[in-house]
Scaffold this motif. Structure first.
Motif, PDB file in Angstrom:
ATOM      1  N   GLU A 167      -2.295  -4.608   7.812  1.00 49.44           N
ATOM      2  CA  GLU A 167      -2.986  -5.328   6.741  1.00 49.44           C
ATOM      3  C   GLU A 167      -2.435  -6.743   6.585  1.00 49.44           C
ATOM      4  OE1 GLU A 167      -3.707  -4.916   1.915  1.00 49.44           O
ATOM      5  OE2 GLU A 167      -3.305  -3.108   3.114  1.00 49.44           O
TER       6      GLU A 167
ATOM      7  N   VAL B 203       0.702  -0.909   6.733  1.00 49.99           N
ATOM      8  CA  VAL B 203       0.855  -2.053   5.833  1.00 49.99           C
ATOM      9  C   VAL B 203       1.078  -3.342   6.625  1.00 49.99           C
ATOM     10  CG1 VAL B 203       3.359  -1.874   5.419  1.00 49.99           C
ATOM     11  CG2 VAL B 203       1.842  -2.774   3.623  1.00 49.99           C
TER      12      VAL B 203
ATOM     13  N   ARG C  73       0.845  -1.192   0.000  1.00 49.90           N
ATOM     14  CA  ARG C  73       0.000   0.000   0.000  1.00 49.90           C
ATOM     15  C   ARG C  73       0.882   1.244   0.000  1.00 49.90           C
ATOM     16  NH1 ARG C  73      -3.725  -0.240   5.033  1.00 49.90           N
ATOM     17  NH2 ARG C  73      -4.253   1.851   4.333  1.00 49.90           N
TER      18      ARG C  73
END
Length: 220
Positions: free
Chosen positions: A96, A93, A75
């Motif tokens: 995630e 990130v 990302r």
């Protein structure tokens, strides 16, 4: 994997420092983690290039280092490079990537610092609050503190001290090779962090799980 987010990531550097001061008191570095209870070790690394971040979490099995799971996330990088605020650059990130884990590692080793940090909350400590699992910081370069003479043999350690406080160790993971800097992240004590790191290290300077994560994160 269930996470326990503590705050939003959209903050200014000044707000980030304030959050670190608020959260540091919640970091637990007193828990023993017996090596006999460690079966799955996750290596954690992030690659950043041209405004994009890629996180890699590689779960390995002890003692053969078979890869159980590899999770990636990519990302835009949301935060500028500011020394001491790495977790605000890489945290989104990583959050995630962690959310995609199917396995449940017993411990996470981060390419970065735990409490060996100016405000005692490096990325391994900060993300440890999200994970509520034992986390270890394994830094390649010294961020803060000083250490004394270190023997040349693998396994040699020297306390890493800052302002009179022991915040980790310099650890020789390979004979006559530069040390790495190990510190507890969260839910683990220093002795356990060192034992796990050595158990996860073979003939290279870095622990195998971090080496795998670094390779998986690659270069964007």
């Amino acid at each position: 994997m269930q996470l326990h987010p503590r705050h939003a990531w959209t903050v200014t550097p000044r707000e980030a420092v304030s959050l670190q001061h608020d959260l540091r008191g919640e970091i637990d570095t007193a828990r023993t983690l017996p090596l006999a209870e460690v079966r799955l070790v996750a290596g954690v690394d992030v690659s950043v290039k041209n405004g994009m971040s890629r996180a890699a979490v590689v779960v390995t099995r002890l003692p053969d280092f078979a890869i159980v799971e590899t999770v990636l996330a990519t990302r835009p990088t949301p935060f500028p490079y500011v020394p001491g605020l790495l977790s605000f650059r890489e945290g989104p990130v990583l959050e995630e990537a962690f959310s995609r884990l199917a396995s449940a590692p017993d411990v996470f080793i981060f390419d970065g610092m735990g409490i060996a940090h100016p405000r005692r909350i490096g990325i391994a400590s900060h993300m440890g609050l999200w994970l509520e699992k034992p986390t270890i910081g394994c830094g390649k370069t010294l961020l803060v503190g000083q250490f004394g003479p270190l023997g040349p043999e693998k396994g040699a350690t020297a306390p890493l001290v800052d302002k009179g406080e022991t915040i980790g160790v310099a650890l020789r993971t390979r004979e006559r090779v530069s040390p790495v800097f190990i510190s507890p992240g969260h839910r683990i004590d220093l002795a356990s962090a060192v034992a796990v790191t050595l158990a996860a290290t073979t003939r290279f300077r870095l622990p195998e799980p971090i080496r795998f994560a670094h390779a998986a994160a690659g270069t964007l």
